[in-house]
Write a protein that holds these residues in place. Structure first.
Motif, PDB file in Angstrom:
ATOM      1  N   GLN A  62       0.877  -1.182   0.000  1.00 39.58           N
ATOM      2  CA  GLN A  62       0.000   0.000   0.000  1.00 39.58           C
ATOM      3  C   GLN A  62       0.909   1.226   0.000  1.00 39.58           C
ATOM      4  OE1 GLN A  62      -2.472   0.377   3.426  1.00 39.58           O
ATOM      5  NE2 GLN A  62      -3.562   2.149   2.652  1.00 39.58           N
ATOM      6  N   TYR A  63       1.103   1.797  -1.198  1.00 39.04           N
ATOM      7  CA  TYR A  63       2.012   2.932  -1.342  1.00 39.04           C
ATOM      8  C   TYR A  63       1.316   4.192  -0.854  1.00 39.04           C
ATOM      9  CZ  TYR A  63       4.963  -0.119  -4.074  1.00 39.04           C
ATOM     10  OH  TYR A  63       5.762  -1.142  -4.485  1.00 39.04           O
ATOM     11  N   LEU A  64       1.863   4.742   0.204  1.00 37.75           N
ATOM     12  CA  LEU A  64       1.306   5.971   0.769  1.00 37.75           C
ATOM     13  C   LEU A  64       1.808   7.184  -0.002  1.00 37.75           C
ATOM     14  CD1 LEU A  64       1.825   5.069   4.525  1.00 37.75           C
ATOM     15  CD2 LEU A  64      -0.193   4.689   3.095  1.00 37.75           C
ATOM     16  N   ASN A  65       1.182   8.316   0.244  1.00 38.29           N
ATOM     17  CA  ASN A  65       1.538   9.554  -0.452  1.00 38.29           C
ATOM     18  C   ASN A  65       2.635  10.273   0.319  1.00 38.29           C
ATOM     19  OD1 ASN A  65       1.629  11.794  -2.044  1.00 38.29           O
ATOM     20  ND2 ASN A  65      -0.257  12.702  -1.261  1.00 38.29           N
ATOM     21  N   PHE A  66       3.877  10.158  -0.132  1.00 37.97           N
ATOM     22  CA  PHE A  66       5.015  10.849   0.458  1.00 37.97           C
ATOM     23  C   PHE A  66       5.635  11.811  -0.542  1.00 37.97           C
ATOM     24  CE2 PHE A  66       5.116   6.832   3.010  1.00 37.97           C
ATOM     25  CZ  PHE A  66       4.771   7.417   4.209  1.00 37.97           C
ATOM     26  N   GLU A  67       4.772  12.499  -1.304  1.00 37.54           N
ATOM     27  CA  GLU A  67       5.217  13.479  -2.305  1.00 37.54           C
ATOM     28  C   GLU A  67       6.113  12.854  -3.351  1.00 37.54           C
ATOM     29  OE1 GLU A  67       6.915  16.921  -0.540  1.00 37.54           O
ATOM     30  OE2 GLU A  67       5.298  17.190   0.921  1.00 37.54           O
ATOM     31  N   GLY A  68       5.933  11.571  -3.593  1.00 36.73           N
ATOM     32  CA  GLY A  68       6.701  10.897  -4.634  1.00 36.73           C
ATOM     33  C   GLY A  68       8.139  10.638  -4.272  1.00 36.73           C
ATOM     34  N   VAL A  69       8.468  10.649  -2.945  1.00 35.82           N
ATOM     35  CA  VAL A  69       9.853  10.479  -2.514  1.00 35.82           C
ATOM     36  C   VAL A  69      10.009   9.082  -1.931  1.00 35.82           C
ATOM     37  CG1 VAL A  69      11.667  11.316  -0.973  1.00 35.82           C
ATOM     38  CG2 VAL A  69      10.096  12.929  -2.068  1.00 35.82           C
ATOM     39  N   GLY A  70      11.094   8.413  -2.263  1.00 39.58           N
ATOM     40  CA  GLY A  70      11.414   7.132  -1.678  1.00 39.58           C
ATOM     41  C   GLY A  70      10.798   5.964  -2.417  1.00 39.58           C
ATOM     42  N   ALA A  71      11.290   4.791  -2.070  1.00 41.45           N
ATOM     43  CA  ALA A  71      10.799   3.554  -2.669  1.00 41.45           C
ATOM     44  C   ALA A  71      10.996   2.430  -1.676  1.00 41.45           C
ATOM     45  CB  ALA A  71      11.538   3.253  -3.980  1.00 41.45           C
ATOM     46  N   GLY A  72      10.262   1.330  -1.870  1.00 36.76           N
ATOM     47  CA  GLY A  72      10.368   0.192  -0.980  1.00 36.76           C
ATOM     48  C   GLY A  72       9.118   0.042  -0.139  1.00 36.76           C
ATOM     49  N   THR A  73       9.268  -0.519   1.023  1.00 36.18           N
ATOM     50  CA  THR A  73       8.145  -0.718   1.923  1.00 36.18           C
ATOM     51  C   THR A  73       7.676   0.620   2.471  1.00 36.18           C
ATOM     52  OG1 THR A  73       9.623  -0.997   3.811  1.00 36.18           O
ATOM     53  CG2 THR A  73       9.067  -2.980   2.544  1.00 36.18           C
ATOM     54  N   PRO A  74       6.457   0.667   3.028  1.00 36.17           N
ATOM     55  CA  PRO A  74       5.973   1.935   3.596  1.00 36.17           C
ATOM     56  C   PRO A  74       6.880   2.491   4.684  1.00 36.17           C
ATOM     57  CG  PRO A  74       4.146   0.422   3.287  1.00 36.17           C
ATOM     58  CD  PRO A  74       5.375  -0.345   2.963  1.00 36.17           C
ATOM     59  N   SER A  75       7.453   1.638   5.523  1.00 38.94           N
ATOM     60  CA  SER A  75       8.351   2.143   6.567  1.00 38.94           C
ATOM     61  C   SER A  75       9.620   2.733   5.965  1.00 38.94           C
ATOM     62  CB  SER A  75       8.702   1.025   7.544  1.00 38.94           C
ATOM     63  OG  SER A  75       9.330  -0.052   6.860  1.00 38.94           O
ATOM     64  N   GLN A  76      10.155   2.076   4.928  1.00 44.00           N
ATOM     65  CA  GLN A  76      11.348   2.617   4.268  1.00 44.00           C
ATOM     66  C   GLN A  76      11.038   3.943   3.590  1.00 44.00           C
ATOM     67  OE1 GLN A  76      12.550  -0.502   1.629  1.00 44.00           O
ATOM     68  NE2 GLN A  76      13.475  -1.757   3.272  1.00 44.00           N
ATOM     69  N   ARG A  77       9.879   3.996   2.916  1.00 47.70           N
ATOM     70  CA  ARG A  77       9.505   5.252   2.268  1.00 47.70           C
ATOM     71  C   ARG A  77       9.303   6.361   3.292  1.00 47.70           C
ATOM     72  NH1 ARG A  77       4.814   5.144  -1.779  1.00 47.70           N
ATOM     73  NH2 ARG A  77       5.806   7.111  -2.303  1.00 47.70           N
ATOM     74  N   GLU A  78       8.740   6.008   4.440  1.00 44.11           N
ATOM     75  CA  GLU A  78       8.521   7.026   5.482  1.00 44.11           C
ATOM     76  C   GLU A  78       9.850   7.562   6.001  1.00 44.11           C
ATOM     77  OE1 GLU A  78       6.095   7.601   9.686  1.00 44.11           O
ATOM     78  OE2 GLU A  78       6.213   5.631   8.721  1.00 44.11           O
ATOM     79  N   ARG A  79      10.821   6.659   6.214  1.00 46.04           N
ATOM     80  CA  ARG A  79      12.132   7.121   6.682  1.00 46.04           C
ATOM     81  C   ARG A  79      12.794   8.026   5.657  1.00 46.04           C
ATOM     82  NH1 ARG A  79      12.522   1.740   8.667  1.00 46.04           N
ATOM     83  NH2 ARG A  79      13.684   1.121   6.798  1.00 46.04           N
ATOM     84  N   ARG A  80      12.728   7.623   4.380  1.00 45.37           N
ATOM     85  CA  ARG A  80      13.332   8.466   3.345  1.00 45.37           C
ATOM     86  C   ARG A  80      12.598   9.803   3.236  1.00 45.37           C
ATOM     87  NH1 ARG A  80      13.531   3.288   0.776  1.00 45.37           N
ATOM     88  NH2 ARG A  80      15.699   2.567   0.591  1.00 45.37           N
TER      89      ARG A  80
END
Length: 394
Positions: A141-159
């Motif tokens: 479930q890809y969350l909306n992080f302004e198109g930044v990061g890739a991978g799991t949601p936790s990885q995307r959140e950290r990035r």
């Protein structure tokens, strides 16, 4: 566009057609493949827009080669040292530095997009490998992080959090730069205003001096200064010592005329005035006590002597300071002794008491003589009255 990219686009078009024809399980099966091919098609090759190429040229980076974030940052810092308004370099230019900063941000954003696309491609390849080995594709479930990061949601959140920190840092730097530019502009305006005021004061002073000079010249031409005493005679500059330096003599005379005194003279005067005041206070305190002192007056006298000793110690410190600054050795002073000052106060008090007693004795003697004279005058008047009455009765 390269042949690999063309093949990828062709595959995307074919997948799009299949998705339009089949809306069921086929769509759910081909959706990950469609996203993977789309990212690969966008990330394959190295196509740049003209503005991005211009940004690379502004930072003096090679357009046809891949540059890391460290290289981009190093290029930006070297350009900032040359063109930043506060660097102090002769090539400093605020407008050019603004273009350099915009180019730096554009290149960083491009590198971030490239990195995100490459990471997504790697994760897609890994998923393809897992699918070929028989493992099922995990649902994400890809969350909306302004198109930044890739991978799991936790990885995307950290990035995304790291991206926000970097963006906040850049905003703070930009705000500080604007504040520094505004402060520099205000300081420049203040300096310019002070320069105008100073130049105006100088002009006014010069105008007044010219006016005074013109008035003096007019008075001299009319002969207003001919009636002055000593007209036509040389000035008496060296009355005291003709062998002294004229400049030093004139400076000393000007200082003396204006009431100037050296520091050691002022200190010596203060020491003498303080000593006279302390002696007067001690003498007055001794005069209020009896002679000889009664037993209950002894503690009071000891307390007064202790206070006088504290004040005398402070005065001796000033004497030390005076001895350090006095220019002549013969002008130096010695410390004042508590014992001698107490004996001096007792002696002066005794002399004052004896003088008071002598005056009182003289006053009583004069009063007795005046009373004797008055009694003699009254007796003489009575005898004269009796003689006059006897002569009258005869």
């Amino acid at each position: 566009m390269t042949s690999a990219a063309a093949d990828a686009v062709q595959s995307i078009m074919s997948c799009s057609g299949l998705l339009c024809l089949h809306r069921g399980d086929l769509q759910r099966a081909l959706l990950p493949l469609y996203c993977t091919l789309t990212v690969r098609a966008l990330s394959h090759g190295r196509r740049m827009s003209p503005s991005l190429k211009q940004s690379y040229r502004v930072l003096q980076l090679p357009v046809d080669e891949d540059s890391s974030q460290a290289e981009v940052r190093e290029a930006y810092l070297s350009m900032a040292k040359l063109y930043h308004p506060d660097s102090g370099a002769p090539t400093a230019d605020a407008a050019l530095f603004g273009h350099i900063e915009e180019a730096y941000r554009a290149v960083l954003a491009h590198l971030a997009r490239q990195k995100a696309a490459s990471q997504y491609t790697q994760s897609a390849n890994q998923e393809d490998e897992d699918q070929s080995q028989g493992s099922g594709i995990a649902h994400r479930q890809y969350l909306n992080f302004e198109g930044v990061g890739a991978g799991t949601p936790s990885q995307r959140e950290r990035r995304y959090q790291q991206y926000r920190v970097d963006r906040a840092t850049d905003q703070v730097l930009e705000y500080r730069q604007k504040e520094m530019e505004r402060a520099a502009a205000e300081e420049g305006a203040m300096v310019e205003r002070d320069t105008r005021l100073r130049s105006r004061q100088i002009k006014i002073t010069q105008a007044v001096e010219r006016l005074v000079e013109d008035l003096i010249q007019e008075s001299m031409s009319r002969g207003d200064f001919r009636n002055l005493s000593g007209s036509g005679k040389p000035l008496k500059k060296f009355e005291h010592n003709p062998y002294a330096d004229p400049t030093t003599h004139n400076l000393n005379r000007i200082l003396i005329d204006n009431g100037y005194q050296p520091e050691w003279i002022v200190t010596q005067k203060e020491i003498r005035e303080t000593l006279a005041r302390l002696r007067s206070e001690l003498l007055e305190a001794r005069g209020r006590l009896g002679d000889p002192m009664r037993p209950h007056e002894e503690p009071r006298w000891q307390e007064l002597c202790g206070n006088f000793a504290v004040d005398l110690a402070k005065l001796n410190k000033r004497v030390d300071t005076f001895n350090l600054i006095v220019p002549l050795l013969s002008r130096q002073m010695v410390h004042f002794s508590l014992k001698r000052e107490v004996e001096r106060a007792s002696r002066e008090d005794k002399e004052r008491r004896e003088e008071r007693r002598r005056r009182e004795t003289e006053l009583r003697k004069m009063e007795r003589e005046r009373e004797r004279e008055m009694a003699q005058a009254r007796q003489d008047s009575r005898q004269g009255l009796l003689a006059w009455m006897q002569n009258l009765l005869k």
